[in-house]
Design a protein around this motif. Structure first.
Motif, mmCIF file in Angstrom:
data_model
loop_
_atom_site.group_PDB
_atom_site.id
_atom_site.type_symbol
_atom_site.label_atom_id
_atom_site.label_comp_id
_atom_site.label_asym_id
_atom_site.label_seq_id
_atom_site.Cartn_x
_atom_site.Cartn_y
_atom_site.Cartn_z
ATOM 1 N N SER A 1 69.672 150.039 -82.139
ATOM 2 C CA SER A 1 69.729 151.471 -81.826
ATOM 3 C C SER A 1 71.054 152.033 -82.303
ATOM 4 N N LEU A 2 71.025 153.316 -82.659
ATOM 5 C CA LEU A 2 72.205 153.994 -83.182
ATOM 6 C C LEU A 2 72.362 155.327 -82.470
ATOM 7 N N THR A 3 73.579 155.602 -81.994
ATOM 8 C CA THR A 3 73.918 156.905 -81.437
ATOM 9 C C THR A 3 74.953 157.560 -82.346
ATOM 10 N N GLU A 4 75.437 158.697 -81.918
ATOM 11 C CA GLU A 4 76.432 159.404 -82.721
ATOM 12 C C GLU A 4 77.698 158.573 -82.908
ATOM 13 N N ARG A 5 78.043 157.750 -81.896
ATOM 14 C CA ARG A 5 79.314 157.024 -81.969
ATOM 15 C C ARG A 5 79.185 155.511 -81.816
ATOM 16 N N HIS A 6 77.979 154.985 -81.480
ATOM 17 C CA HIS A 6 77.850 153.568 -81.177
ATOM 18 C C HIS A 6 76.627 152.939 -81.848
ATOM 19 N N VAL A 7 76.703 151.625 -81.988
ATOM 20 C CA VAL A 7 75.596 150.776 -82.411
ATOM 21 C C VAL A 7 75.226 149.901 -81.227
ATOM 22 N N VAL A 8 73.937 149.803 -80.905
ATOM 23 C CA VAL A 8 73.484 148.965 -79.792
ATOM 24 C C VAL A 8 72.702 147.781 -80.368
ATOM 25 N N LEU A 9 73.157 146.568 -80.037
ATOM 26 C CA LEU A 9 72.565 145.319 -80.521
ATOM 27 C C LEU A 9 71.718 144.694 -79.425
ATOM 28 N N TYR A 10 70.573 144.105 -79.822
ATOM 29 C CA TYR A 10 69.662 143.461 -78.867
ATOM 30 C C TYR A 10 69.689 141.953 -79.114
ATOM 31 N N PHE B 1 62.175 141.317 -74.075
ATOM 32 C CA PHE B 1 62.290 141.444 -75.522
ATOM 33 C C PHE B 1 61.953 142.865 -75.938
ATOM 34 N N VAL B 2 62.680 143.354 -76.922
ATOM 35 C CA VAL B 2 62.479 144.690 -77.480
ATOM 36 C C VAL B 2 62.260 144.542 -78.978
ATOM 37 N N LEU B 3 61.053 144.867 -79.417
ATOM 38 C CA LEU B 3 60.807 144.924 -80.855
ATOM 39 C C LEU B 3 61.241 146.264 -81.425
ATOM 40 N N HIS B 4 60.943 147.364 -80.712
ATOM 41 C CA HIS B 4 61.108 148.681 -81.307
ATOM 42 C C HIS B 4 61.696 149.684 -80.321
ATOM 43 N N PRO B 5 62.931 150.093 -80.523
ATOM 44 C CA PRO B 5 63.439 151.265 -79.810
ATOM 45 C C PRO B 5 62.822 152.541 -80.377
ATOM 46 N N MET B 6 62.770 153.580 -79.551
ATOM 47 C CA MET B 6 62.311 154.893 -79.998
ATOM 48 C C MET B 6 63.475 155.706 -80.556
ATOM 49 N N ASN B 7 64.556 155.808 -79.780
ATOM 50 C CA ASN B 7 65.743 156.556 -80.197
ATOM 51 C C ASN B 7 66.839 156.294 -79.177
ATOM 52 N N ALA B 8 68.049 156.727 -79.496
ATOM 53 C CA ALA B 8 69.185 156.566 -78.593
ATOM 54 C C ALA B 8 70.134 157.741 -78.771
ATOM 55 N N TYR B 9 70.817 158.105 -77.686
ATOM 56 C CA TYR B 9 71.829 159.157 -77.759
ATOM 57 C C TYR B 9 72.811 158.946 -76.616
ATOM 58 N N GLU B 10 73.923 159.672 -76.645
ATOM 59 C CA GLU B 10 74.921 159.512 -75.591
ATOM 60 C C GLU B 10 75.373 160.861 -75.058
ATOM 61 N N HIS B 11 75.783 160.841 -73.787
ATOM 62 C CA HIS B 11 76.223 162.060 -73.111
ATOM 63 C C HIS B 11 77.081 161.663 -71.918
ATOM 64 N N ASP B 12 78.254 162.286 -71.799
ATOM 65 C CA ASP B 12 79.173 162.034 -70.678
ATOM 66 C C ASP B 12 79.485 160.553 -70.517
ATOM 67 N N GLY B 13 79.669 159.854 -71.626
ATOM 68 C CA GLY B 13 80.059 158.453 -71.571
ATOM 69 C C GLY B 13 78.928 157.478 -71.352
ATOM 70 N N LEU B 14 77.692 157.961 -71.168
ATOM 71 C CA LEU B 14 76.533 157.101 -70.973
ATOM 72 C C LEU B 14 75.671 157.112 -72.226
ATOM 73 N N ILE B 15 74.991 156.002 -72.478
ATOM 74 C CA ILE B 15 74.063 155.875 -73.597
ATOM 75 C C ILE B 15 72.651 155.813 -73.033
ATOM 76 N N THR B 16 71.763 156.656 -73.544
ATOM 77 C CA THR B 16 70.358 156.638 -73.157
ATOM 78 C C THR B 16 69.548 155.998 -74.262
ATOM 79 N N LEU B 17 68.764 154.994 -73.904
ATOM 80 C CA LEU B 17 67.871 154.309 -74.835
ATOM 81 C C LEU B 17 66.435 154.536 -74.389
#
Length: 484
Positions: free
Chosen positions: A243-252, A302-318
């Protein structure tokens, strides 16, 4: 297009996998839900909706029920496994077949053509009796990518994970050859990549089982890799997506690992569930290095497919599709276990992850409006699965703000694949556009490209583009608009 290709298109030719030629009618007759030798051995991925097709078809001026929106000018392409030959039918698993790309060209309210072609690795070209393309390789891997196709920096790229290079195709699906990002790709690429709509850059997390590594890669709009971060990840896990947000990469980093080192191969599939292995998320700043990854432990899944990711107020939503466990049964692949849409809220500073299930339907292949990738999104789309080896029965649209959904179901005996969202026009609202997907019509014995209005998918397709053949259930694809 060359004169030879134009003539081939007007005739509507069919090419057999063995290298001979036949008529388009032969291809259409061969496209019904026929069974192959592997079915006698009980392999569902060689029969029914998954059965490979054996011909390459070009058909022009496709018939349409309804009306193709005039704004759709481009190509809908989808990749998927389609084995040329199967040496051990009983052990065949879905993800092992050579890639075949199926495409439809739309323009000015017309469906100009359908065509399907195997991706020509040297092995595929050799079996088809064609000239070998050669080109660069990574660790001498020669595999026809079978998982995804996208357009980046002017290149049509067929993708696969595990260390192999992507292959470049032209806009009529002929293979150009392996693509190493103009000599800048340090290894293989990945099955999934995100093109950041804000910058146009491509982001991917590549892993390799043979010479184990995990790499975060960024390619610039010039098509060259400009950034590489090597991330130590032990145990050779399968890292199918990220997953990718504006400022971070999330690895599974989850408990599915390369099996020759576990002694637990499943039906020839090289990955298996690893009981007892920890599950964790890695949060890496886009501009960070290996030491900057913050690893957060989570419950095994296990996660094969994320839908999307974003961040707000220091939290990341997946938003993602979660399996309790995967690849631990006798036949790895779709339908082995159900997966459900969830929302994960990640606090990297506190080191905590909160989970919330959003739907009790089994779904897969989640997508969003590609203009919303890395940013807050309201709507998402997924495939609703029916019982029995993951044959998808419909599409679900989610309103993630209101917590509501609506569904489009296919007729009995049919199937439908991953849906791709296409905005109706530049600057259109998030849900103002079309969903496009291949859907098998059991009554016709062939597949349609269906176009649904995203704002009202329950109303059914606004257009059905009738292909002359069946398209087997496949994996991922893209809408590639004409250049303006």
């Amino acid at each position: 297009m060359t004169d030879e290709r134009e003539a081939e298109g007007r005739k509507g030719t069919a090419r057999r996998g063995g290298g001979g030629t036949g008529s388009a009618a032969d291809g259409a007759r061969g496209s019904s839900l026929r069974r192959v030798a592997g079915d006698a051995l009980g392999n569902p991925y060689l029969s029914g909706h998954f059965a490979p097709v054996h011909d390459e078809i070009i058909a022009v001026d496709l018939p349409v029920t309804g009306r193709v929106p005039e704004s759709l000018r481009g190509r809908y392409l989808r990749n998927g496994p389609n084995p040329l030959t199967v040496d051990r039918p009983a052990a065949h698993y879905w993800f092992s077949g050579e890639g075949m790309v199926h495409g439809v060209r739309l323009r000015d309210g017309r469906a100009e053509w359908y065509r399907n072609r195997w991706v020509r690795s040297d092995a595929v070209a050799g079996r088809l009796g064609e000239k070998l393309l050669h080109g660069p390789r990574h660790l001498d891997m020669d595999f026809a990518p079978n998982t995804h196709i996208l357009n980046f920096a002017g290149h049509y790229l067929a993708l696969v994970e595990g260390g192999a290079l992507p292959y470049e195709l032209d806009d009529e699906l002929f293979t150009i050859g392996p693509f190493d990002f103009h000599g800048t790709l340090p290894g293989g690429l990945a099955a999934h990549a995100v093109v950041d709509p804000a910058t146009g850059e491509l982001h991917a997390v590549a892993y390799c089982w043979a010479w184990p590594y995990v790499q975060y890669l960024v390619a610039g709009v010039d098509g060259c890799v400009r950034r590489r971060v090597d991330i130590p990840v032990p145990g050779r896990p399968m890292m199918h997506d990220f997953s990718l947000t504006e400022r971070h990469v999330v690895l599974y980093d989850l408990p599915v690992v390369f099996t020759p080192h576990t002694g637990r191969p499943v039906a020839g599939f090289p990955y298996a569930w690893a009981p007892g292995r920890a599950a964790r998320l890695g949060v890496l700043p886009r501009d960070g290095g290996p030491a900057d990854v913050r690893w957060l432990e989570i419950d095994p899944c296990f996660v094969l497919h994320p839908m999307n990711a974003y961040e707000h107020d220091g939290l990341i939503t997946l938003h993602l599709v979660r399996y309790d466990r995967l690849f631990d049964g006798p036949r790895p692949g779709p339908g082995e276990r159900p997966a459900y849409l969830e929302r994960w809220t990640v606090d990297p500073v506190a080191g905590r992850v909160w989970r919330q299930r959003l739907d009790d339907r089994a779904v897969e292949f989640p997508r969003v409006d590609p203009r919303r990738l890395t940013a807050r999104h309201r709507f998402g789309y997924a495939v609703a699965e029916a019982a029995g080896y993951g044959v998808p029965a419909g599409l679900v649209k989610y309103d993630l703000e209101r917590g509501t959904s609506e569904e489009y179901r296919v007729a009995a005996g049919g199937d439908i694949g991953e849906a791709v969202f296409v905005p109706s026009r530049p600057g259109a609202a998030e849900d103002d556009g079309w969903l496009m997907s291949y859907a098998f019509d059991a009554e016709r014995g062939a597949t349609d490209l269906v176009v649904l209005a995203a704002q009202d998918i329950a109303a059914g397709p606004v257009a059905r583009i009738h292909l002359p053949v069946r398209v087997p259930l496949g994996l991922h694809g893209s809408w590639i608009p004409d250049a303006v």
